[in-house]
Design a protein around this motif. Structure first.
Motif, PDB file in Angstrom:
ATOM      1  N   MET A  44       0.836  -1.196   0.000  1.00  0.00           N
ATOM      2  CA  MET A  44       0.000   0.000   0.000  1.00  0.00           C
ATOM      3  C   MET A  44       0.872   1.248   0.000  1.00  0.00           C
ATOM      4  SD  MET A  44      -2.770  -1.176   2.864  1.00  0.00           S
ATOM      5  CE  MET A  44      -3.958   0.096   2.473  1.00  0.00           C
ATOM      6  N   SER A  45       0.494   2.234  -0.793  1.00  0.00           N
ATOM      7  CA  SER A  45       1.169   3.525  -0.755  1.00  0.00           C
ATOM      8  C   SER A  45       0.650   4.310   0.444  1.00  0.00           C
ATOM      9  CB  SER A  45       0.888   4.300  -2.044  1.00  0.00           C
ATOM     10  OG  SER A  45      -0.472   4.700  -2.085  1.00  0.00           O
ATOM     11  N   ILE A  46       1.287   5.422   0.761  1.00  0.00           N
ATOM     12  CA  ILE A  46       0.804   6.238   1.874  1.00  0.00           C
ATOM     13  C   ILE A  46      -0.588   6.782   1.566  1.00  0.00           C
ATOM     14  CG2 ILE A  46       3.045   6.792   2.843  1.00  0.00           C
ATOM     15  CD1 ILE A  46       2.980   9.464   1.402  1.00  0.00           C
ATOM     16  N   LEU A  47      -0.846   7.089   0.306  1.00  0.00           N
ATOM     17  CA  LEU A  47      -2.185   7.540  -0.078  1.00  0.00           C
ATOM     18  C   LEU A  47      -3.180   6.389  -0.020  1.00  0.00           C
ATOM     19  CD1 LEU A  47      -1.156   9.855  -3.039  1.00  0.00           C
ATOM     20  CD2 LEU A  47      -1.721  10.504  -0.698  1.00  0.00           C
ATOM     21  N   GLY A  48      -2.732   5.195  -0.354  1.00  0.00           N
ATOM     22  CA  GLY A  48      -3.576   4.012  -0.244  1.00  0.00           C
ATOM     23  C   GLY A  48      -3.961   3.736   1.201  1.00  0.00           C
ATOM     24  N   VAL A  49      -3.017   3.935   2.113  1.00  0.00           N
ATOM     25  CA  VAL A  49      -3.289   3.767   3.543  1.00  0.00           C
ATOM     26  C   VAL A  49      -4.377   4.747   3.964  1.00  0.00           C
ATOM     27  CG1 VAL A  49      -2.328   4.143   5.866  1.00  0.00           C
ATOM     28  CG2 VAL A  49      -1.035   2.819   4.176  1.00  0.00           C
ATOM     29  N   ARG A  50      -4.195   5.997   3.576  1.00  0.00           N
ATOM     30  CA  ARG A  50      -5.166   7.027   3.956  1.00  0.00           C
ATOM     31  C   ARG A  50      -6.553   6.720   3.379  1.00  0.00           C
ATOM     32  NH1 ARG A  50      -3.604  13.237   3.098  1.00  0.00           N
ATOM     33  NH2 ARG A  50      -3.415  12.421   0.994  1.00  0.00           N
ATOM     34  N   ASN A  51      -6.592   6.335   2.117  1.00  0.00           N
ATOM     35  CA  ASN A  51      -7.873   6.020   1.475  1.00  0.00           C
ATOM     36  C   ASN A  51      -8.528   4.796   2.115  1.00  0.00           C
ATOM     37  OD1 ASN A  51      -7.717   8.170  -0.297  1.00  0.00           O
ATOM     38  ND2 ASN A  51      -6.744   6.965  -1.903  1.00  0.00           N
ATOM     39  N   GLN A  52      -7.736   3.787   2.420  1.00  0.00           N
ATOM     40  CA  GLN A  52      -8.287   2.576   3.036  1.00  0.00           C
ATOM     41  C   GLN A  52      -8.855   2.889   4.418  1.00  0.00           C
ATOM     42  OE1 GLN A  52      -8.878  -0.132   1.520  1.00  0.00           O
ATOM     43  NE2 GLN A  52      -9.215  -1.638   3.103  1.00  0.00           N
ATOM     44  N   LEU A  53      -8.185   3.744   5.185  1.00  0.00           N
ATOM     45  CA  LEU A  53      -8.698   4.127   6.496  1.00  0.00           C
ATOM     46  C   LEU A  53     -10.034   4.856   6.365  1.00  0.00           C
ATOM     47  CD1 LEU A  53      -5.367   5.196   8.210  1.00  0.00           C
ATOM     48  CD2 LEU A  53      -6.814   3.251   8.862  1.00  0.00           C
ATOM     49  N   LYS A  54     -10.144   5.746   5.378  1.00  0.00           N
ATOM     50  CA  LYS A  54     -11.419   6.443   5.132  1.00  0.00           C
ATOM     51  C   LYS A  54     -12.498   5.452   4.738  1.00  0.00           C
ATOM     52  CE  LYS A  54      -9.897  11.002   3.643  1.00  0.00           C
ATOM     53  NZ  LYS A  54      -9.908  11.964   2.541  1.00  0.00           N
ATOM     54  N   ASP A  55     -12.174   4.532   3.841  1.00  0.00           N
ATOM     55  CA  ASP A  55     -13.146   3.526   3.395  1.00  0.00           C
ATOM     56  C   ASP A  55     -13.616   2.652   4.553  1.00  0.00           C
ATOM     57  OD1 ASP A  55     -12.889   4.499   0.817  1.00  0.00           O
ATOM     58  OD2 ASP A  55     -11.692   2.802   0.087  1.00  0.00           O
ATOM     59  N   LEU A  56     -12.685   2.215   5.377  1.00  0.00           N
ATOM     60  CA  LEU A  56     -13.055   1.379   6.520  1.00  0.00           C
ATOM     61  C   LEU A  56     -13.972   2.136   7.474  1.00  0.00           C
ATOM     62  CD1 LEU A  56      -9.643  -0.366   7.202  1.00  0.00           C
ATOM     63  CD2 LEU A  56     -11.772  -1.501   6.530  1.00  0.00           C
ATOM     64  N   SER A  57     -13.642   3.391   7.725  1.00  0.00           N
ATOM     65  CA  SER A  57     -14.489   4.209   8.607  1.00  0.00           C
ATOM     66  C   SER A  57     -15.900   4.317   8.052  1.00  0.00           C
ATOM     67  CB  SER A  57     -13.893   5.605   8.776  1.00  0.00           C
ATOM     68  OG  SER A  57     -12.701   5.539   9.500  1.00  0.00           O
ATOM     69  N   ALA A  58     -16.007   4.541   6.748  1.00  0.00           N
ATOM     70  CA  ALA A  58     -17.324   4.673   6.118  1.00  0.00           C
ATOM     71  C   ALA A  58     -18.097   3.358   6.169  1.00  0.00           C
ATOM     72  CB  ALA A  58     -17.164   5.147   4.673  1.00  0.00           C
ATOM     73  N   LYS A  59     -17.427   2.250   5.890  1.00  0.00           N
ATOM     74  CA  LYS A  59     -18.092   0.939   5.932  1.00  0.00           C
ATOM     75  C   LYS A  59     -18.616   0.624   7.328  1.00  0.00           C
ATOM     76  CE  LYS A  59     -15.510  -1.231   2.187  1.00  0.00           C
ATOM     77  NZ  LYS A  59     -14.484  -2.219   1.834  1.00  0.00           N
ATOM     78  N   ILE A  60     -17.802   0.914   8.328  1.00  0.00           N
ATOM     79  CA  ILE A  60     -18.200   0.618   9.707  1.00  0.00           C
ATOM     80  C   ILE A  60     -19.339   1.548  10.135  1.00  0.00           C
ATOM     81  CG2 ILE A  60     -17.423   0.594  12.115  1.00  0.00           C
ATOM     82  CD1 ILE A  60     -14.604  -0.197  10.895  1.00  0.00           C
ATOM     83  N   ALA A  61     -19.264   2.808   9.751  1.00  0.00           N
ATOM     84  CA  ALA A  61     -20.332   3.755  10.098  1.00  0.00           C
ATOM     85  C   ALA A  61     -21.650   3.354   9.424  1.00  0.00           C
ATOM     86  CB  ALA A  61     -19.945   5.172   9.682  1.00  0.00           C
ATOM     87  N   PHE A  62     -21.578   2.852   8.219  1.00  0.00           N
ATOM     88  CA  PHE A  62     -22.775   2.448   7.479  1.00  0.00           C
ATOM     89  C   PHE A  62     -23.413   1.207   8.089  1.00  0.00           C
ATOM     90  CE2 PHE A  62     -24.821   0.057   3.999  1.00  0.00           C
ATOM     91  CZ  PHE A  62     -25.787   0.991   3.643  1.00  0.00           C
ATOM     92  N   ASN A  63     -22.582   0.284   8.562  1.00  0.00           N
ATOM     93  CA  ASN A  63     -23.103  -0.968   9.098  1.00  0.00           C
ATOM     94  C   ASN A  63     -22.314  -1.352  10.362  1.00  0.00           C
ATOM     95  OD1 ASN A  63     -24.419  -3.366   9.469  1.00  0.00           O
ATOM     96  ND2 ASN A  63     -23.958  -4.184   7.436  1.00  0.00           N
ATOM     97  N   PRO A  64     -22.551  -0.652  11.472  1.00  0.00           N
ATOM     98  CA  PRO A  64     -21.745  -0.884  12.676  1.00  0.00           C
ATOM     99  C   PRO A  64     -21.853  -2.301  13.240  1.00  0.00           C
ATOM    100  CG  PRO A  64     -23.519   0.692  13.107  1.00  0.00           C
ATOM    101  CD  PRO A  64     -23.540   0.394  11.648  1.00  0.00           C
ATOM    102  N   ASP A  65     -22.970  -2.963  12.999  1.00  0.00           N
ATOM    103  CA  ASP A  65     -23.118  -4.334  13.506  1.00  0.00           C
ATOM    104  C   ASP A  65     -22.175  -5.312  12.818  1.00  0.00           C
ATOM    105  OD1 ASP A  65     -25.063  -3.436  15.206  1.00  0.00           O
ATOM    106  OD2 ASP A  65     -26.731  -4.010  13.891  1.00  0.00           O
ATOM    107  N   ARG A  66     -21.671  -4.930  11.660  1.00  0.00           N
ATOM    108  CA  ARG A  66     -20.760  -5.796  10.912  1.00  0.00           C
ATOM    109  C   ARG A  66     -19.312  -5.273  10.963  1.00  0.00           C
ATOM    110  NH1 ARG A  66     -22.978 -10.410   8.443  1.00  0.00           N
ATOM    111  NH2 ARG A  66     -21.050 -10.245   7.299  1.00  0.00           N
ATOM    112  N   GLY A  67     -19.021  -4.403  11.923  1.00  0.00           N
ATOM    113  CA  GLY A  67     -17.686  -3.831  12.044  1.00  0.00           C
ATOM    114  C   GLY A  67     -16.590  -4.871  12.182  1.00  0.00           C
ATOM    115  N   GLY A  68     -16.893  -5.953  12.885  1.00  0.00           N
ATOM    116  CA  GLY A  68     -15.903  -7.016  13.069  1.00  0.00           C
ATOM    117  C   GLY A  68     -15.420  -7.612  11.759  1.00  0.00           C
ATOM    118  N   ASP A  69     -16.274  -7.498  10.719  1.00  0.00           N
ATOM    119  CA  ASP A  69     -15.877  -8.003   9.397  1.00  0.00           C
ATOM    120  C   ASP A  69     -14.713  -7.216   8.812  1.00  0.00           C
ATOM    121  OD1 ASP A  69     -18.024  -9.698   9.713  1.00  0.00           O
ATOM    122  OD2 ASP A  69     -19.298  -8.692   8.217  1.00  0.00           O
TER     123      ASP A  69
END
Length: 147
Positions: A44-69
């Motif tokens: 992962m590039s440094i920008l990839g790290v940043r983007n992945q962190l944003k994506d993970l935050s959005a996925k978890i916020a959208f479906n918090p019950d599935r955060g463990g996934d």
């Protein structure tokens, strides 16, 4: 009889010596990872790290019950950050990335997510004690201890 080191060094053209020393100095003093360098098992590039962190935050916020996934993906980001930190320990972008990772883990409401969140907050405080993110991390650690 072998030539002395000084005699061998003297045979190297001056421009080659200067180029070599410049290359060594650049590698030694590089503080910020280049955008086109890749880290961790997923490269992962440094920008990839940043983007992945944003994506993970959005996925978890959208479906918090599935955060463990998202623990596996977050672990891969963590792996990339550790590799990045190993290669560029003075990179000023690292504390924010570690903090953002801790927030991803904090939003995963499972025992494993909370364990990783606490571990990541301690990593931030231990490694970057004087940055603003460490202050926020200390506040979170204290809040966790008073619960």
């Amino acid at each position: 009889m072998a030539p002395s080191v000084a005699a061998t060094h003297a045979k190297v053209p001056h421009h080659a010596k200067v180029a070599h020393h410049a290359k060594v100095a650049a590698a030694t003093f590089a503080k910020v990872a280049p955008a086109d360098e890749y880290f961790g098992r997923l490269k992962m590039s440094i920008l990839g790290v940043r983007n992945q962190l944003k994506d993970l935050s959005a996925k978890i916020a959208f479906n918090p019950d599935r955060g463990g996934d998202q623990l596996g993906a977050a672990g891969m980001v963590e792996d990339a950050i550790h590799d990045w930190e190993h290669k560029y320990p003075g990179d000023s972008w690292l504390p924010k990335s570690v903090y953002d990772l801790s927030q991803v883990y904090s939003s995963i409401h499972t025992p494993e997510g909370q364990t990783r969140a606490t571990r990541t907050l301690h990593w931030l405080v231990d490694r970057y004690p004087r940055c603003a993110f460490a202050k926020a991390a200390r506040t979170q650690i204290s809040a966790t201890l008073t619960k």
